[in-house]
Write a protein that holds these residues in place. Structure first.
Motif, PDB file in Angstrom:
ATOM      1  N   LEU A 117       7.582 -20.921   0.667  1.00 54.65           N
ATOM      2  CA  LEU A 117       8.507 -19.835   0.330  1.00 54.65           C
ATOM      3  C   LEU A 117       7.843 -18.825  -0.612  1.00 54.65           C
ATOM      4  O   LEU A 117       7.973 -17.610  -0.415  1.00 54.65           O
ATOM      5  N   GLN A 118       7.148 -19.318  -1.633  1.00 48.28           N
ATOM      6  CA  GLN A 118       6.446 -18.425  -2.551  1.00 48.28           C
ATOM      7  C   GLN A 118       5.394 -17.602  -1.805  1.00 48.28           C
ATOM      8  O   GLN A 118       5.255 -16.401  -2.032  1.00 48.28           O
ATOM      9  N   GLN A 119       4.673 -18.231  -0.888  1.00 53.66           N
ATOM     10  CA  GLN A 119       3.651 -17.519  -0.123  1.00 53.66           C
ATOM     11  C   GLN A 119       4.289 -16.492   0.814  1.00 53.66           C
ATOM     12  O   GLN A 119       3.738 -15.404   0.995  1.00 53.66           O
ATOM     13  N   LEU A 120       5.447 -16.818   1.362  1.00 53.82           N
ATOM     14  CA  LEU A 120       6.168 -15.873   2.211  1.00 53.82           C
ATOM     15  C   LEU A 120       6.570 -14.634   1.412  1.00 53.82           C
ATOM     16  O   LEU A 120       6.378 -13.498   1.872  1.00 53.82           O
ATOM     17  N   ILE A 121       7.115 -14.850   0.218  1.00 52.87           N
ATOM     18  CA  ILE A 121       7.515 -13.727  -0.634  1.00 52.87           C
ATOM     19  C   ILE A 121       6.295 -12.901  -1.029  1.00 52.87           C
ATOM     20  O   ILE A 121       6.325 -11.668  -0.980  1.00 52.87           O
ATOM     21  N   ARG A 122       5.205 -13.569  -1.393  1.00 55.29           N
ATOM     22  CA  ARG A 122       3.965 -12.854  -1.739  1.00 55.29           C
ATOM     23  C   ARG A 122       3.486 -12.014  -0.558  1.00 55.29           C
ATOM     24  O   ARG A 122       3.057 -10.879  -0.722  1.00 55.29           O
ATOM     25  N   SER A 123       3.553 -12.585   0.642  1.00 55.13           N
ATOM     26  CA  SER A 123       3.102 -11.881   1.842  1.00 55.13           C
ATOM     27  C   SER A 123       3.992 -10.683   2.163  1.00 55.13           C
ATOM     28  O   SER A 123       3.496  -9.631   2.589  1.00 55.13           O
ATOM     29  N   LEU A 124       5.299 -10.830   1.983  1.00 51.11           N
ATOM     30  CA  LEU A 124       6.214  -9.712   2.226  1.00 51.11           C
ATOM     31  C   LEU A 124       5.946  -8.554   1.262  1.00 51.11           C
ATOM     32  O   LEU A 124       5.929  -7.386   1.675  1.00 51.11           O
ATOM     33  N   ILE A 125       5.738  -8.882  -0.005  1.00 48.66           N
ATOM     34  CA  ILE A 125       5.427  -7.841  -0.994  1.00 48.66           C
ATOM     35  C   ILE A 125       4.108  -7.161  -0.635  1.00 48.66           C
ATOM     36  O   ILE A 125       3.992  -5.926  -0.682  1.00 48.66           O
ATOM     37  N   HIS A 126       3.121  -7.960  -0.237  1.00 48.19           N
ATOM     38  CA  HIS A 126       1.822  -7.399   0.139  1.00 48.19           C
ATOM     39  C   HIS A 126       1.949  -6.498   1.367  1.00 48.19           C
ATOM     40  O   HIS A 126       1.375  -5.397   1.407  1.00 48.19           O
ATOM     41  N   ALA A 127       2.688  -6.944   2.374  1.00 55.58           N
ATOM     42  CA  ALA A 127       2.858  -6.147   3.591  1.00 55.58           C
ATOM     43  C   ALA A 127       3.562  -4.826   3.289  1.00 55.58           C
ATOM     44  O   ALA A 127       3.188  -3.775   3.829  1.00 55.58           O
ATOM     45  N   ALA A 128       4.582  -4.870   2.439  1.00 53.72           N
ATOM     46  CA  ALA A 128       5.282  -3.642   2.063  1.00 53.72           C
ATOM     47  C   ALA A 128       4.335  -2.689   1.324  1.00 53.72           C
ATOM     48  O   ALA A 128       4.304  -1.484   1.609  1.00 53.72           O
ATOM     49  N   THR A 129       3.549  -3.220   0.403  1.00 55.26           N
ATOM     50  CA  THR A 129       2.582  -2.406  -0.330  1.00 55.26           C
ATOM     51  C   THR A 129       1.562  -1.803   0.624  1.00 55.26           C
ATOM     52  O   THR A 129       1.241  -0.615   0.551  1.00 55.26           O
ATOM     53  N   PHE A 130       1.059  -2.612   1.524  1.00 50.84           N
ATOM     54  CA  PHE A 130       0.059  -2.180   2.500  1.00 50.84           C
ATOM     55  C   PHE A 130       0.624  -1.084   3.396  1.00 50.84           C
ATOM     56  O   PHE A 130      -0.032  -0.078   3.665  1.00 50.84           O
ATOM     57  N   GLY A 131       1.857  -1.275   3.862  1.00 53.70           N
ATOM     58  CA  GLY A 131       2.505  -0.282   4.714  1.00 53.70           C
ATOM     59  C   GLY A 131       2.696   1.047   4.016  1.00 53.70           C
ATOM     60  O   GLY A 131       2.409   2.116   4.578  1.00 53.70           O
ATOM     61  N   VAL A 132       3.191   1.003   2.784  1.00 55.44           N
ATOM     62  CA  VAL A 132       3.384   2.234   2.020  1.00 55.44           C
ATOM     63  C   VAL A 132       2.037   2.907   1.775  1.00 55.44           C
ATOM     64  O   VAL A 132       1.920   4.136   1.871  1.00 55.44           O
ATOM     65  N   ALA A 133       1.003   2.131   1.484  1.00 54.62           N
ATOM     66  CA  ALA A 133      -0.324   2.707   1.231  1.00 54.62           C
ATOM     67  C   ALA A 133      -0.847   3.440   2.473  1.00 54.62           C
ATOM     68  O   ALA A 133      -1.439   4.520   2.362  1.00 54.62           O
ATOM     69  N   TYR A 134      -0.623   2.880   3.649  1.00 51.44           N
ATOM     70  CA  TYR A 134      -1.075   3.550   4.867  1.00 51.44           C
ATOM     71  C   TYR A 134      -0.262   4.802   5.169  1.00 51.44           C
ATOM     72  O   TYR A 134      -0.795   5.800   5.666  1.00 51.44           O
TER      73      TYR A 134
END
Length: 166
Positions: free
Chosen positions: A91-108
């Motif tokens: 669950l912690q890794q899922l939340i970390r991954s979601l935050i990372h994906a959102a950051t990555f998407g906004v950066a692109y």
């Protein structure tokens, strides 16, 4: 009419819409800085939680009968370095991954906006970066004093893999 600004439905037709676009781009970059900070804070929080659990477990192991009157064994135990490997839960890794994906998407999205080659949009990105860094990444660092002064913790922007592009 040509393609819209980042979406087919968004066509800049007057100076008011352009101003809103510039302000929106700046806020988008602020949100990217917020997501970066959120990621760091979440990682620190789950690590602190793990350290508290390990500390409580270790304290319970040192005092099996509720108390430990032998001061020598207590002192020797604290001098021996002990390491425990931490691995995030699914669950912690899922939340970390979601935050990372959102950051990555906004950066692109920000990168695509910069490639629009409009000077005002690029200036809006820079202003958003300034405001985001100022609001979301205030530097607070614990500096150890004494014998452990060389064993500081922390990271620099150079250590981040996406230091150049979000």
């Amino acid at each position: 009419m040509g393609p819209g600004f980042l979406a087919e439905s968004w066509h800049v037709k007057n100076s008011g819409m352009f101003a809103v676009s510039c302000i929106g781009v700046a806020f988008l970059v602020v949100s990217m800085e917020f997501l970066r900070r959120l990621s760091k804070e979440y990682d620190a929080a789950i690590l602190r939680q793990f350290q508290r659990n390990v500390s409580m477990t270790r304290t319970a192991d040192l005092k099996p009968n509720g108390s430990n009157n032998n001061n020598e064994s207590c002192c020797v135990e604290t001098l021996v370095p002990a390491f425990v490997t931490f691995r995030a839960t699914p669950l912690q890794q899922l939340i970390r991954s979601l935050i990372h994906a959102a950051t990555f998407g906004v950066a692109y999205i920000v990168m695509l906006l910069a490639m629009y080659f409009n000077g005002f949009i690029i200036i809006s990105i820079i202003i958003g970066s300034f405001i985001g860094k100022f609001l979301c990444d205030w530097m607070i660092h614990k500096v150890p004093i004494g014998r452990m002064a060389g064993a500081g913790e922390g990271s620099s922007a150079v250590e981040e893999p996406t230091v150049c592009c979000g």
